[in-house]
Design a protein around this motif. Structure first.
Motif, PDB file in Angstrom:
ATOM      1  N   THR A 286       0.834  -1.202   0.000  1.00  0.00           N
ATOM      2  CA  THR A 286       0.000   0.000   0.000  1.00  0.00           C
ATOM      3  C   THR A 286       0.875   1.260   0.000  1.00  0.00           C
ATOM      4  O   THR A 286       0.512   2.272  -0.601  1.00  0.00           O
ATOM      5  N   SER A 287       2.047   1.188   0.633  1.00  0.00           N
ATOM      6  CA  SER A 287       2.959   2.332   0.630  1.00  0.00           C
ATOM      7  C   SER A 287       3.531   2.565  -0.767  1.00  0.00           C
ATOM      8  O   SER A 287       3.687   3.722  -1.198  1.00  0.00           O
ATOM      9  N   VAL A 288       3.840   1.487  -1.488  1.00  0.00           N
ATOM     10  CA  VAL A 288       4.335   1.623  -2.852  1.00  0.00           C
ATOM     11  C   VAL A 288       3.235   2.188  -3.747  1.00  0.00           C
ATOM     12  O   VAL A 288       3.493   3.019  -4.633  1.00  0.00           O
ATOM     13  N   VAL A 289       1.989   1.765  -3.522  1.00  0.00           N
ATOM     14  CA  VAL A 289       0.864   2.310  -4.283  1.00  0.00           C
ATOM     15  C   VAL A 289       0.741   3.814  -4.030  1.00  0.00           C
ATOM     16  O   VAL A 289       0.562   4.604  -4.966  1.00  0.00           O
ATOM     17  N   ALA A 290       0.853   4.221  -2.764  1.00  0.00           N
ATOM     18  CA  ALA A 290       0.774   5.653  -2.432  1.00  0.00           C
ATOM     19  C   ALA A 290       1.898   6.416  -3.130  1.00  0.00           C
ATOM     20  O   ALA A 290       1.678   7.501  -3.682  1.00  0.00           O
ATOM     21  N   TRP A 291       3.107   5.851  -3.120  1.00  0.00           N
ATOM     22  CA  TRP A 291       4.218   6.511  -3.811  1.00  0.00           C
ATOM     23  C   TRP A 291       3.939   6.614  -5.311  1.00  0.00           C
ATOM     24  O   TRP A 291       4.187   7.660  -5.921  1.00  0.00           O
ATOM     25  N   SER A 292       3.407   5.553  -5.904  1.00  0.00           N
ATOM     26  CA  SER A 292       3.145   5.580  -7.350  1.00  0.00           C
ATOM     27  C   SER A 292       2.120   6.652  -7.704  1.00  0.00           C
ATOM     28  O   SER A 292       2.231   7.315  -8.741  1.00  0.00           O
ATOM     29  N   ILE A 293       1.120   6.847  -6.836  1.00  0.00           N
ATOM     30  CA  ILE A 293       0.134   7.907  -7.072  1.00  0.00           C
ATOM     31  C   ILE A 293       0.806   9.273  -6.981  1.00  0.00           C
ATOM     32  O   ILE A 293       0.480  10.191  -7.734  1.00  0.00           O
ATOM     33  N   SER A 294       1.789   9.411  -6.096  1.00  0.00           N
ATOM     34  CA  SER A 294       2.474  10.697  -5.931  1.00  0.00           C
ATOM     35  C   SER A 294       3.265  11.100  -7.162  1.00  0.00           C
ATOM     36  O   SER A 294       3.583  12.282  -7.355  1.00  0.00           O
ATOM     37  N   THR A 295       3.617  10.134  -8.023  1.00  0.00           N
ATOM     38  CA  THR A 295       4.349  10.462  -9.250  1.00  0.00           C
ATOM     39  C   THR A 295       3.413  11.010 -10.330  1.00  0.00           C
ATOM     40  O   THR A 295       3.881  11.439 -11.393  1.00  0.00           O
ATOM     41  N   THR A 296       2.102  10.998 -10.062  1.00  0.00           N
ATOM     42  CA  THR A 296       1.113  11.551 -10.987  1.00  0.00           C
ATOM     43  C   THR A 296       0.949  13.034 -10.681  1.00  0.00           C
ATOM     44  O   THR A 296       0.200  13.413  -9.794  1.00  0.00           O
ATOM     45  N   ARG A 297       1.680  13.859 -11.410  1.00  0.00           N
ATOM     46  CA  ARG A 297       1.631  15.302 -11.181  1.00  0.00           C
ATOM     47  C   ARG A 297       0.660  15.947 -12.171  1.00  0.00           C
ATOM     48  O   ARG A 297       0.524  15.474 -13.303  1.00  0.00           O
ATOM     49  N   PRO A 298      -0.010  17.028 -11.777  1.00  0.00           N
ATOM     50  CA  PRO A 298      -0.980  17.660 -12.675  1.00  0.00           C
ATOM     51  C   PRO A 298      -0.352  18.097 -13.998  1.00  0.00           C
ATOM     52  O   PRO A 298       0.554  18.934 -14.003  1.00  0.00           O
ATOM     53  N   PRO A 299      -0.779  17.528 -15.113  1.00  0.00           N
ATOM     54  CA  PRO A 299      -0.261  17.963 -16.415  1.00  0.00           C
ATOM     55  C   PRO A 299      -0.866  19.315 -16.786  1.00  0.00           C
ATOM     56  O   PRO A 299      -1.886  19.729 -16.232  1.00  0.00           O
ATOM     57  N   ILE A 300      -0.239  19.997 -17.740  1.00  0.00           N
ATOM     58  CA  ILE A 300      -0.649  21.353 -18.088  1.00  0.00           C
ATOM     59  C   ILE A 300      -0.937  21.424 -19.575  1.00  0.00           C
ATOM     60  O   ILE A 300      -0.063  21.134 -20.399  1.00  0.00           O
ATOM     61  N   PHE A 301      -2.156  21.796 -19.931  1.00  0.00           N
ATOM     62  CA  PHE A 301      -2.534  21.868 -21.343  1.00  0.00           C
ATOM     63  C   PHE A 301      -1.710  22.932 -22.070  1.00  0.00           C
ATOM     64  O   PHE A 301      -1.559  24.053 -21.604  1.00  0.00           O
ATOM     65  N   GLY A 302      -1.176  22.545 -23.242  1.00  0.00           N
ATOM     66  CA  GLY A 302      -0.489  23.502 -24.095  1.00  0.00           C
ATOM     67  C   GLY A 302       0.991  23.659 -23.840  1.00  0.00           C
ATOM     68  O   GLY A 302       1.657  24.421 -24.537  1.00  0.00           O
ATOM     69  N   PHE A 303       1.533  22.947 -22.850  1.00  0.00           N
ATOM     70  CA  PHE A 303       2.958  23.045 -22.548  1.00  0.00           C
ATOM     71  C   PHE A 303       3.578  21.661 -22.436  1.00  0.00           C
ATOM     72  O   PHE A 303       2.963  20.732 -21.906  1.00  0.00           O
ATOM     73  N   ALA A 304       4.802  21.532 -22.914  1.00  0.00           N
ATOM     74  CA  ALA A 304       5.514  20.258 -22.844  1.00  0.00           C
ATOM     75  C   ALA A 304       6.986  20.535 -22.546  1.00  0.00           C
ATOM     76  O   ALA A 304       7.517  21.592 -22.912  1.00  0.00           O
ATOM     77  N   PRO A 305       7.659  19.603 -21.879  1.00  0.00           N
ATOM     78  CA  PRO A 305       9.099  19.780 -21.634  1.00  0.00           C
ATOM     79  C   PRO A 305       9.899  19.554 -22.918  1.00  0.00           C
ATOM     80  O   PRO A 305       9.361  19.101 -23.927  1.00  0.00           O
ATOM     81  N   TYR A 306      11.184  19.861 -22.884  1.00  0.00           N
ATOM     82  CA  TYR A 306      12.047  19.585 -24.023  1.00  0.00           C
ATOM     83  C   TYR A 306      12.247  18.077 -24.181  1.00  0.00           C
ATOM     84  O   TYR A 306      12.289  17.345 -23.190  1.00  0.00           O
TER      85      TYR A 306
END
Length: 389
Positions: free
Chosen positions: A99-119
């Protein structure tokens, strides 16, 4: 923004520009977003055929976040408001650790931003950062296709992360979907347990209403304990199919052998996610996004002489600086120089018949196109760039 002059042996002084990580507030993108963003995004894909692979689609600098994709991958590990990885290693039993690994995996889901992308990272680009006990190292190990490798270890020898990711974005006329291939491994060394973690897909809707969200199914599997989790990133049901919340996550934890459901998971990955014990009915908080990914600290250069010229913040430093100043012509020229240099080096290698080899990883590709990476060193050394505590 953090800027630092970096002197490298035999090379001119260059600038490392580090920018704030993505958190729940969005930060940088809100400052850079133009008033006519939606129209400009739609114009980009006017001549792109449905079904096209966008892996090497070149965005103008005005659509770039001032950071590399390597940095975004790394930030999901080293930028966090609470130490979820250490919590994984402290679990009292297999279920607690899963369950701790599941919580960590959810934390890697950061809010994406429409119209912008990294290099798109250039071949051989690296990113090396330390945060608390964790040292994180990434390298771009392939350019066509774009493959990024990550290795992270903690100073106590309790946790090791190894992953190899290969995003495949495709254009479908009214939407773009990026499937992220490759497994993320979380190794809890004291317990000899390895957890394999999938990544959700990134879905960008252009019409009828522009939006960007995480979607699809994710599995967290530990063959050593016989437990696994199944998660679904989805849009909540809405009245007559209109509206609905795109940030829902639902799932369950089950015994792989019997198929019996042990726990149920329900909530929103940008707010809270609850865990319900099926046997007792007890409900607890599995994940709290505000504690995990809000108000994150920006990394800083602690040892300027130790920063590699291949470091993301150096490779893209001039582009970052120009974007932050909204000097779009300078950003365009600086970005072109980075990309032209990478193409020139690739051409020279081809002419000499040289095969490029990663510095920090070994890698292979199977007949199905899946990639695997192995770190060449057993642990990651402390980095010259650190996240302030």
């Amino acid at each position: 923004m953090m800027m630092m002059q970096v002197e490298t042996e035999g090379e001119a002084t260059c600038t490392a520009v580090l920018t704030p990580p993505l958190s729940l507030e969005g930060g940088l993108a809100a400052e850079l977003r133009p008033a006519n963003l939606v129209q400009r995004v739609l114009s980009l894909f006017r001549n792109v055929r449905p079904g096209s692979d966008l892996s090497h689609f070149q965005l103008p600098a005005t659509f770039n976040l001032p950071k590399s994709q390597l940095q975004l991958y790394g930030e999901t590990v080293y930028c966090a408001g609470e130490d979820l990885l250490s919590r994984c290693a402290r679990g009292k039993d297999g279920l607690d650790r899963l369950t701790s690994v599941v919580a960590w995996s959810i934390s890697t889901t950061r809010p994406p931003i429409f119209g912008f992308a990294p290099y798109n990272p250039v071949l051989g680009e690296t990113h090396h950062v330390s945060a608390g006990p964790f040292n994180v190292l990434l390298e771009q190990v392939s350019h066509r296709p774009p493959v990024s490798a990550l290795h992270a270890t903690d100073n106590n020898g309790n946790v090791e992360l190894v992953w190899c990711q290969h995003p495949v974005p495709k254009f479908y006329g009214t939407s773009i979907e990026a499937t992220v291939k490759g497994k993320r491994q979380v190794k809890l060394l004291k317990f000899n347990e390895t957890y394999e973690v999938d990544c959700p897909n990134l879905l960008i809707r252009l019409l009828p209403a522009p939006s960007v969200e995480w979607s699809g199914n994710v599995r967290v599997v530990c063959k050593d304990t016989g437990l696994e989790a199944e998660l679904s990133y989805c849009r909540s049901r809405s009245f007559l199919g209109i509206g609905g919340d795109p940030r829902c996550v639902k799932g369950r934890i089950l015994d792989s052998g019997s198929g019996d459901v042990v726990c149920e998971i329900n909530g929103h990955w940008d707010r809270t996610v609850s865990l319900k014990d099926v046997k007792t009915g007890k409900v607890s908080v599995l994940y709290d996004a505000t504690r995990a990914v809000a108000n994150l600290s920006t990394p800083v250069v602690e040892n300027r002489k130790g920063v590699s010229p291949s470091e993301s913040a150096v490779v893209w430093g001039e582009v970052n600086d120009a974007i932050l100043k909204k000097d779009w012509e300078k950003a365009r020229q600086a970005k072109r120089r980075v990309e032209d240099t990478a193409r020139k080096l690739a051409k020279e290698r081809n002419e000499r018949g040289e095969l490029w080899m990663p510095k920090h990883f070994a890698l292979s590709q199977d007949k199905n196109g899946s990639w695997e990476c192995w770190p060449l060193e057993s642990s990651v050394p402390p980095a010259p760039i650190v996240v302030p505590s």
